[in-house]
Design a protein around this motif. Structure first.
Motif, PDB file in Angstrom:
ATOM      1  N   GLU A   1       3.546   5.755  -3.040  1.00  0.00           N
ATOM      2  CA  GLU A   1       4.793   6.345  -3.551  1.00  0.00           C
ATOM      3  C   GLU A   1       4.811   6.400  -5.068  1.00  0.00           C
ATOM      4  O   GLU A   1       5.262   7.392  -5.656  1.00  0.00           O
ATOM      5  CB  GLU A   1       5.998   5.530  -3.049  1.00  0.00           C
ATOM      6  CG  GLU A   1       6.613   6.107  -1.793  1.00  0.00           C
ATOM      7  CD  GLU A   1       7.883   5.377  -1.392  1.00  0.00           C
ATOM      8  OE1 GLU A   1       7.892   4.886  -0.254  1.00  0.00           O
ATOM      9  OE2 GLU A   1       8.842   5.298  -2.175  1.00  0.00           O
ATOM     10  N   ASP A   2       4.329   5.340  -5.698  1.00  0.00           N
ATOM     11  CA  ASP A   2       4.325   5.301  -7.165  1.00  0.00           C
ATOM     12  C   ASP A   2       3.371   6.341  -7.756  1.00  0.00           C
ATOM     13  O   ASP A   2       3.573   6.819  -8.876  1.00  0.00           O
ATOM     14  CB  ASP A   2       3.936   3.903  -7.662  1.00  0.00           C
ATOM     15  CG  ASP A   2       5.034   2.879  -7.387  1.00  0.00           C
ATOM     16  OD1 ASP A   2       6.152   3.290  -6.989  1.00  0.00           O
ATOM     17  OD2 ASP A   2       4.778   1.676  -7.555  1.00  0.00           O
ATOM     18  N   ALA A   3       2.320   6.677  -7.012  1.00  0.00           N
ATOM     19  CA  ALA A   3       1.338   7.636  -7.521  1.00  0.00           C
ATOM     20  C   ALA A   3       1.811   9.080  -7.393  1.00  0.00           C
ATOM     21  O   ALA A   3       1.350   9.954  -8.138  1.00  0.00           O
ATOM     22  CB  ALA A   3       0.007   7.464  -6.775  1.00  0.00           C
TER      23      ALA A   3
ATOM     24  N   SER B   1       7.016  15.818  -5.631  1.00  0.00           N
ATOM     25  CA  SER B   1       8.316  15.190  -5.427  1.00  0.00           C
ATOM     26  C   SER B   1       8.776  15.480  -4.006  1.00  0.00           C
ATOM     27  O   SER B   1       8.195  16.298  -3.297  1.00  0.00           O
ATOM     28  CB  SER B   1       9.323  15.719  -6.436  1.00  0.00           C
ATOM     29  OG  SER B   1       9.481  17.115  -6.267  1.00  0.00           O
TER      30      SER B   1
ATOM     31  N   GLN C   1       0.837  -1.210   0.000  1.00  0.00           N
ATOM     32  CA  GLN C   1       0.000   0.000   0.000  1.00  0.00           C
ATOM     33  C   GLN C   1       0.865   1.252   0.000  1.00  0.00           C
ATOM     34  O   GLN C   1       0.596   2.206  -0.722  1.00  0.00           O
ATOM     35  CB  GLN C   1      -0.879   0.021   1.256  1.00  0.00           C
ATOM     36  CG  GLN C   1      -2.274  -0.518   1.063  1.00  0.00           C
ATOM     37  CD  GLN C   1      -3.146  -0.196   2.278  1.00  0.00           C
ATOM     38  OE1 GLN C   1      -2.950  -0.765   3.359  1.00  0.00           O
ATOM     39  NE2 GLN C   1      -4.085   0.707   2.118  1.00  0.00           N
TER      40      GLN C   1
ATOM     41  N   PRO D   1       4.613  10.927  -8.137  1.00  0.00           N
ATOM     42  CA  PRO D   1       5.130  11.679  -9.291  1.00  0.00           C
ATOM     43  C   PRO D   1       4.078  11.916 -10.370  1.00  0.00           C
ATOM     44  O   PRO D   1       4.087  12.957 -11.030  1.00  0.00           O
ATOM     45  CB  PRO D   1       6.258  10.799  -9.837  1.00  0.00           C
ATOM     46  CG  PRO D   1       6.401   9.647  -8.929  1.00  0.00           C
ATOM     47  CD  PRO D   1       5.310   9.663  -7.928  1.00  0.00           C
ATOM     48  N   THR D   2       3.138  10.983 -10.507  1.00  0.00           N
ATOM     49  CA  THR D   2       2.090  11.168 -11.520  1.00  0.00           C
ATOM     50  C   THR D   2       1.164  12.323 -11.145  1.00  0.00           C
ATOM     51  O   THR D   2       0.471  12.865 -11.995  1.00  0.00           O
ATOM     52  CB  THR D   2       1.242   9.896 -11.709  1.00  0.00           C
ATOM     53  OG1 THR D   2       0.419   9.713 -10.549  1.00  0.00           O
ATOM     54  CG2 THR D   2       2.113   8.669 -11.892  1.00  0.00           C
TER      55      THR D   2
ATOM     56  N   ARG E   1       3.889   1.444  -1.103  1.00  0.00           N
ATOM     57  CA  ARG E   1       4.534   1.484  -2.415  1.00  0.00           C
ATOM     58  C   ARG E   1       3.598   2.067  -3.469  1.00  0.00           C
ATOM     59  O   ARG E   1       4.021   2.869  -4.324  1.00  0.00           O
ATOM     60  CB  ARG E   1       4.988   0.059  -2.803  1.00  0.00           C
ATOM     61  CG  ARG E   1       5.678  -0.038  -4.132  1.00  0.00           C
ATOM     62  CD  ARG E   1       6.943   0.848  -4.148  1.00  0.00           C
ATOM     63  NE  ARG E   1       7.536   0.871  -5.474  1.00  0.00           N
ATOM     64  CZ  ARG E   1       8.440  -0.003  -5.905  1.00  0.00           C
ATOM     65  NH1 ARG E   1       8.875  -0.967  -5.107  1.00  0.00           N
ATOM     66  NH2 ARG E   1       8.935   0.084  -7.128  1.00  0.00           N
ATOM     67  N   ALA E   2       2.326   1.694  -3.394  1.00  0.00           N
ATOM     68  CA  ALA E   2       1.342   2.211  -4.360  1.00  0.00           C
ATOM     69  C   ALA E   2       1.202   3.726  -4.227  1.00  0.00           C
ATOM     70  O   ALA E   2       1.109   4.445  -5.229  1.00  0.00           O
ATOM     71  CB  ALA E   2      -0.011   1.525  -4.142  1.00  0.00           C
TER      72      ALA E   2
ATOM     73  N   THR F   1       9.136  10.417   0.395  1.00  0.00           N
ATOM     74  CA  THR F   1       9.725   9.080   0.356  1.00  0.00           C
ATOM     75  C   THR F   1       9.265   8.252   1.562  1.00  0.00           C
ATOM     76  O   THR F   1       8.667   8.777   2.492  1.00  0.00           O
ATOM     77  CB  THR F   1      11.266   9.152   0.391  1.00  0.00           C
ATOM     78  OG1 THR F   1      11.655   9.948   1.513  1.00  0.00           O
ATOM     79  CG2 THR F   1      11.816   9.769  -0.882  1.00  0.00           C
TER      80      THR F   1
END
Lengths: 85, 85
Positions: free
Chosen positions: A24-26, A33, A19, A28-29, A21-22, A36
C-alpha cells in the motif's frame, strides 16, 4: 487418481499485515491511486494421489491446518481440485 | 464502485521453489504421503475504486505486473473481482 489442489492462507481479519502495508505504501510512489486494504498471504498448489476426492480433500485439509497455516493468526481456504494425469 | 480483486503470483514452471521444497520435505515427517509437486506463491487481495470493471482490472494488471510480481521469474493471474460496499 491425482488431483491438483490450491490452498490460500491469509492472516485473520484484524491482524496487522506488514507485507500488505508495504505494498500500500508503494502504490502512490508508482503513481497509482484508488487501491486500498491490501492483504498478502500464501498461495500453495499441490498434487494429491488418493482413492477419492473426499479422501484427497481430507488430506489437504490436514496439511493446510497443521503445516501450511498457523491457526492462531491465519485462516485457510481450499480453492479448487482438478484431476491431473 | 469498489471491487475486491485477488491476484496469485507463482514462480514460473521450472524455476526452483525452495519454499515448496521445504513443505515437501516436511510432509513425510508429519506422517503424510501421496503429496507431490508443492509450489508456494503469493496471494494478494486488494480493493479498487474505479468507474468500471474494465478500468479496475486494467489497474490491477498494472500493479500485478510492475509491483506484485517479478515478470522475469514469476507469472501472475487475476482470480476474481467482486463488488464491495
Amino acid at each position: 487418481m491425482r488431483r491438483r489442489f490450491e490452498v490460500v492462507v491469509m492472516l485473520k481479519p484484524g491482524m496487522a499485515d506488514p507485507q500488505g502495508r508495504a505494498v500500500e505504501d508503494a502504490l502512490p510512489t508508482m503513481g497509482w491511486s484508488g487501491l486500498t486494504n491490501v492483504r498478502v498471504g500464501k498461495h500453495v498448489e499441490l498434487t494429491v494421489e488418493a482413492d477419492s476426492e473426499d479422501a484427497a480433500r481430507a488430506l489437504v485439509e490436514q496439511v493446510a491446518d497443521r503445516l501450511l497455516s498457523n491457526p492462531v493468526i491465519e485462516d485457510y481456504r481450499i480453492l479448487s481440485a482438478e484431476e491431473v494425469r
